[in-house]
Design an enzyme around this catalytic site. Structure first.
Site, PDB file in Angstrom:
ATOM      1  NE  ARG A  54      -4.320   6.207   5.325  1.00 35.41           N
ATOM      2  CZ  ARG A  54      -5.169   6.579   6.280  1.00 35.41           C
ATOM      3  NH1 ARG A  54      -6.473   6.449   6.118  1.00 35.41           N
ATOM      4  NH2 ARG A  54      -4.729   7.073   7.411  1.00 35.41           N
ATOM      5  CB  CYS A  55      -1.881  -0.221   8.731  1.00 36.31           C
ATOM      6  SG  CYS A  55      -0.787   1.183   8.908  1.00 36.31           S
ATOM      7  CD  GLU A 106       5.653  -0.361  10.575  1.00 34.95           C
ATOM      8  OE1 GLU A 106       6.260   0.578  11.068  1.00 34.95           O
ATOM      9  OE2 GLU A 106       5.279  -0.375   9.393  1.00 34.95           O
ATOM     10  CG  ASN A 117      -0.437  -0.139   2.498  1.00 36.08           C
ATOM     11  OD1 ASN A 117       0.731  -0.513   2.648  1.00 36.08           O
ATOM     12  ND2 ASN A 117      -1.205   0.155   3.521  1.00 36.08           N
ATOM     13  CE1 TYR A 118       0.570   6.021   2.166  1.00 35.46           C
ATOM     14  CE2 TYR A 118      -0.411   4.043   3.118  1.00 35.46           C
ATOM     15  CZ  TYR A 118      -0.485   5.386   2.792  1.00 35.46           C
ATOM     16  OH  TYR A 118      -1.628   6.098   3.094  1.00 35.46           O
TER      17      TYR A 118
HETATM   18  P1  NAP Z   1       0.871  -9.248   3.116  1.00 33.41           P
HETATM   19  O1  NAP Z   1       0.079 -10.027   2.148  1.00 33.41           O
HETATM   20  O2  NAP Z   1       1.020  -9.782   4.494  1.00 33.41           O
HETATM   21  O3  NAP Z   1       2.293  -9.009   2.426  1.00 33.41           O
HETATM   22  C1  NAP Z   1       3.272  -8.209   3.033  1.00 33.41           C
HETATM   23  C2  NAP Z   1       4.637  -8.635   2.567  1.00 33.41           C
HETATM   24  O4  NAP Z   1       4.934  -9.936   3.050  1.00 33.41           O
HETATM   25  C3  NAP Z   1       4.780  -8.717   1.049  1.00 33.41           C
HETATM   26  O5  NAP Z   1       6.068  -8.279   0.693  1.00 33.41           O
HETATM   27  C4  NAP Z   1       4.638 -10.210   0.778  1.00 33.41           C
HETATM   28  O6  NAP Z   1       5.250 -10.625  -0.431  1.00 33.41           O
HETATM   29  C5  NAP Z   1       5.403 -10.745   1.972  1.00 33.41           C
HETATM   30  N1  NAP Z   1       5.153 -12.138   2.280  1.00 33.41           N
HETATM   31  C6  NAP Z   1       4.073 -12.894   2.007  1.00 33.41           C
HETATM   32  N2  NAP Z   1       4.247 -14.150   2.458  1.00 33.41           N
HETATM   33  C7  NAP Z   1       5.471 -14.199   3.025  1.00 33.41           C
HETATM   34  C8  NAP Z   1       6.242 -15.214   3.675  1.00 33.41           C
HETATM   35  N3  NAP Z   1       5.769 -16.444   3.848  1.00 33.41           N
HETATM   36  N4  NAP Z   1       7.470 -14.900   4.128  1.00 33.41           N
HETATM   37  C9  NAP Z   1       7.958 -13.666   3.969  1.00 33.41           C
HETATM   38  N5  NAP Z   1       7.293 -12.658   3.360  1.00 33.41           N
HETATM   39  C10 NAP Z   1       6.047 -12.928   2.911  1.00 33.41           C
HETATM   40  O7  NAP Z   1       0.265  -7.762   3.289  1.00 33.41           O
HETATM   41  P2  NAP Z   1      -0.227  -6.723   2.183  1.00 33.41           P
HETATM   42  O8  NAP Z   1      -1.511  -7.214   1.587  1.00 33.41           O
HETATM   43  O9  NAP Z   1       0.894  -6.382   1.270  1.00 33.41           O
HETATM   44  O10 NAP Z   1      -0.516  -5.439   3.089  1.00 33.41           O
HETATM   45  C11 NAP Z   1      -1.744  -5.241   3.727  1.00 33.41           C
HETATM   46  C12 NAP Z   1      -1.635  -5.485   5.212  1.00 33.41           C
HETATM   47  O11 NAP Z   1      -0.539  -4.755   5.745  1.00 33.41           O
HETATM   48  C13 NAP Z   1      -2.851  -4.997   5.977  1.00 33.41           C
HETATM   49  O12 NAP Z   1      -3.223  -5.948   6.939  1.00 33.41           O
HETATM   50  C14 NAP Z   1      -2.375  -3.728   6.653  1.00 33.41           C
HETATM   51  O13 NAP Z   1      -3.082  -3.376   7.811  1.00 33.41           O
HETATM   52  C15 NAP Z   1      -0.938  -4.052   6.912  1.00 33.41           C
HETATM   53  N6  NAP Z   1      -0.149  -2.831   7.060  1.00 33.41           N
HETATM   54  C16 NAP Z   1       0.262  -2.474   8.309  1.00 33.41           C
HETATM   55  C17 NAP Z   1       0.958  -1.289   8.494  1.00 33.41           C
HETATM   56  C18 NAP Z   1       1.414  -0.856   9.867  1.00 33.41           C
HETATM   57  O14 NAP Z   1       2.217   0.051   9.941  1.00 33.41           O
HETATM   58  N7  NAP Z   1       0.940  -1.456  10.959  1.00 33.41           N
HETATM   59  C19 NAP Z   1       1.247  -0.472   7.412  1.00 33.41           C
HETATM   60  C20 NAP Z   1       0.805  -0.870   6.149  1.00 33.41           C
HETATM   61  C21 NAP Z   1       0.112  -2.060   5.980  1.00 33.41           C
HETATM   62  P3  NAP Z   1       4.349 -10.904  -1.746  1.00 33.41           P
HETATM   63  O15 NAP Z   1       3.749  -9.600  -2.106  1.00 33.41           O
HETATM   64  O16 NAP Z   1       5.339 -11.411  -2.722  1.00 33.41           O
HETATM   65  O17 NAP Z   1       3.323 -11.913  -1.347  1.00 33.41           O
END
Ligand code: NAP
Length: 484
Positions: free
Chosen positions: A290-291, A257, A161-162
């Site tokens: 956004r988280c 995060e 997302n960012y």
């Molecule tokens: P995601 O599906 O969990 O993916 C995040 C990252 O993890 C990606 O780079 C993904 O790679 C990687 N990943 C996936 N499986 C993995 C594994 N087994 N081992 C290591 N890395 C792995 O999350 P997203 O859909 O990109 O983001 C949305 C989520 O992020 C939401 O829940 C949001 O709330 C959270 N978020 C939190 C914050 C905060 O500051 N708290 C900020 C922004 C977003 P691939 O893309 O290659 O699968």
């Protein structure tokens, strides 16, 4: 004759060289908002990942010996290069993750500001001297020099997302602290991440200091996070991914995060116009992806009707459509995400929630949706939709609001809207979250504020100074002076 469109291919960066994978496998990145293919990135092999990690380990030994000022110079130069590439980067973010163009531009500028501030903050990092005599007279000849040392190789994994800001928010503090970085961007976001690293390369990145690894998390993720030369994992993404990483990482320190379900608690004495405006911008900008988006409203019964009416009215001002037109609400990242949101809305309406506004869908574009009369048996009361839908849960009193807020598995941020500051602070103290916003929407930043989540929302603290501290460790050297 059909025109065959060529697709732009992006290489990875390992040890100073931009390369294509020997796997000859590429991952196509499609735009979430159009049929266009934005480009393709390399699906790296485990062997290439190993080279990236070992190269970073070696580069780190040299980098750790550089002064803070020398490290800061690289960051200043990186920020400058990013600004020079602002238009290209913003357009790529827009196409790759479907973010409104104006927001994408802001993301690039904010990232440059973040990097510059990190350089400044790093230069002001210093240790302390502790005299043993404060503990007991017999130790008065002992002095502890407490300094901050690098941790080693930081594995930075970022979400879609960012794709620029949240990546640099890991890389810059890691570098100023004397670490090397292996950076794995989200696959949908990897082109923006690659361009950001191109800017760093142009800025004079030493070979191997930041190695860029591309490939699906589901394929190379486990190999990366369990690599014996990784010293710390700094991850942002979904809570399930984060929990699985933390289990597999075992003794490797993690900063996580994760997701959120930030409530806006609106009390009877609140300025309802202000609350409604903040809820609409906090809940719907970038389609709620956004988280720290506001993801539920806990409204006191007496004023709930008026609040809901004001929110619905302000939702009229939201621009819905294409990222190119800088719309606030744009198509979600993929059809799975859109189906998930639709499913949550259906579950809520089947169980008796009313749709005040929205619930229209075309493709992955979901119109901003406000649900009233949401009750605790509905999934939308607890799940993170990561889409443009906000549920209103009506509460009898403040205690019920606190209880429902804390019943969530998440604990990122919460907003409280009231004119009674004393009560706001008391409520804030009761909430199980990392940050409380009084009379303001939930949001990350300004970026030098500490930023953290509790429960399923995260582990560790970020925010520029805290991020540097989290990615360095204290080293204690005790001087035993000869007593005279
Ligand atoms: P995601 O599906 O969990 O993916 C995040 C990252 O993890 C990606 O780079 C993904 O790679 C990687 N990943 C996936 N499986 C993995 C594994 N087994 N081992 C290591 N890395 C792995 O999350 P997203 O859909 O990109 O983001 C949305 C989520 O992020 C939401 O829940 C949001 O709330 C959270 N978020 C939190 C914050 C905060 O500051 N708290 C900020 C922004 C977003 P691939 O893309 O290659 O699968």
């Amino acid at each position: 004759m059909n025109e065959v469109k060529t697709i732009k291919s992006y290489s990875f960066l390992v040890n100073g060289e931009w390369k294509n994978s020997s796997s000859e496998k590429k991952i196509e990145i499609e735009s979430p908002s159009s049929e266009d293919r934005v480009g393709e990135v390399q699906a790296m092999t485990e062997h290439e990942v190993n080279t990236a990690v070992t190269g970073a380990k070696e580069a780190q030994q040299h980098w750790a010996r550089k002064s803070f000022d020398e490290r800061a110079q690289l960051l200043y130069s990186w920020a400058e290069q990013l600004l020079q590439m602002k238009d290209e980067l913003a357009e790529t973010i827009m196409k790759e993750v479907g973010k409104g163009l104006a927001s994408a531009e802001k993301e690039v500028v904010r990232t440059a500001d973040f990097i510059k501030y990190t350089a400044e903050e790093g230069k002001r990092l210093h240790g302390e001297l502790i005299n043993g005599g404060s503990f007991n007279a017999g130790s008065a000849n002992k002095f502890a020099l407490v300094n901050r040392n690098p941790i080693g190789v930081v594995l930075a994994i970022s979400p879609f997302n960012y794709p620029v800001n949240l990546s640099a928010a890991k890389i810059a503090p890691a570098l100023i602290g004397g670490n090397a970085v292996v950076f794995k961007p989200a696959t949908q976001g990897a082109i923006s991440g690659t361009l950001m690293i191109k800017a760093l390369d142009k800025a004079g990145l030493p070979s191997g200091l930041v190695n860029l690894v591309t490939g699906k998390g589901s394929e190379i993720g486990d190999h990366l996070i369990t690599h014996p030369l990784i010293d710390l994992i700094n991850f942002t993404g979904g809570s399930n991914t984060g929990k699985s990483i933390s289990q597999k990482a075992s003794m490797i320190p993690v900063i996580l995060e994760l997701g959120g379900k930030d409530p806006a608690i609106v009390l009877n004495d609140a300025d309802l116009d202000k609350a409604a405006a903040d809820i609409v911008s906090g809940g719907f900008s970038y389609s709620g992806q956004r988280c720290t988006a506001i993801k539920r409203i806990l409204a006191q019964d007496k004023t709930a009707d008026a609040l809901v009416a004001k929110i619905a009215e302000k939702m009229e001002g939201l621009k819905v459509g294409a990222p190119e037109d800088s719309a606030d609400v744009t198509p979600l990242i993929n059809s799975k995400a859109a189906d998930y949101v639709t499913g949550l809305i259906e579950d809520a309406t089947e169980k008796g929630a009313t749709i005040v506004k929205g619930n229209k869908r075309s493709g992955n574009l979901i119109h901003p949706t406000l649900l009233d009369g949401v009750t605790k048996d509905m999934d939308i009361a607890w799940e993170e939709p990561f889409g443009p839908v906000i549920p209103v849960i009506r509460v009898k009193n403040v205690d019920e609001a606190i209880q429902i807020a804390n019943e969530s598995e998440y604990g990122l941020q919460a907003s409280i809207f009231t004119k009674n500051m004393e009560q706001a602070i008391q409520i804030g103290n009761e909430l199980e979250v990392g940050s409380v916003q009084i009379n303001g929407k939930t949001e990350r930043g300004p970026d030098h504020f500490p930023f953290l989540g509790v429960k399923s929302s995260g582990v560790g603290v970020q925010g520029i100074r805290r991020s540097i501290e989290s990615m360095t460790r204290e080293k204690v050297t005790v001087l035993n002076m000869t007593q005279v």
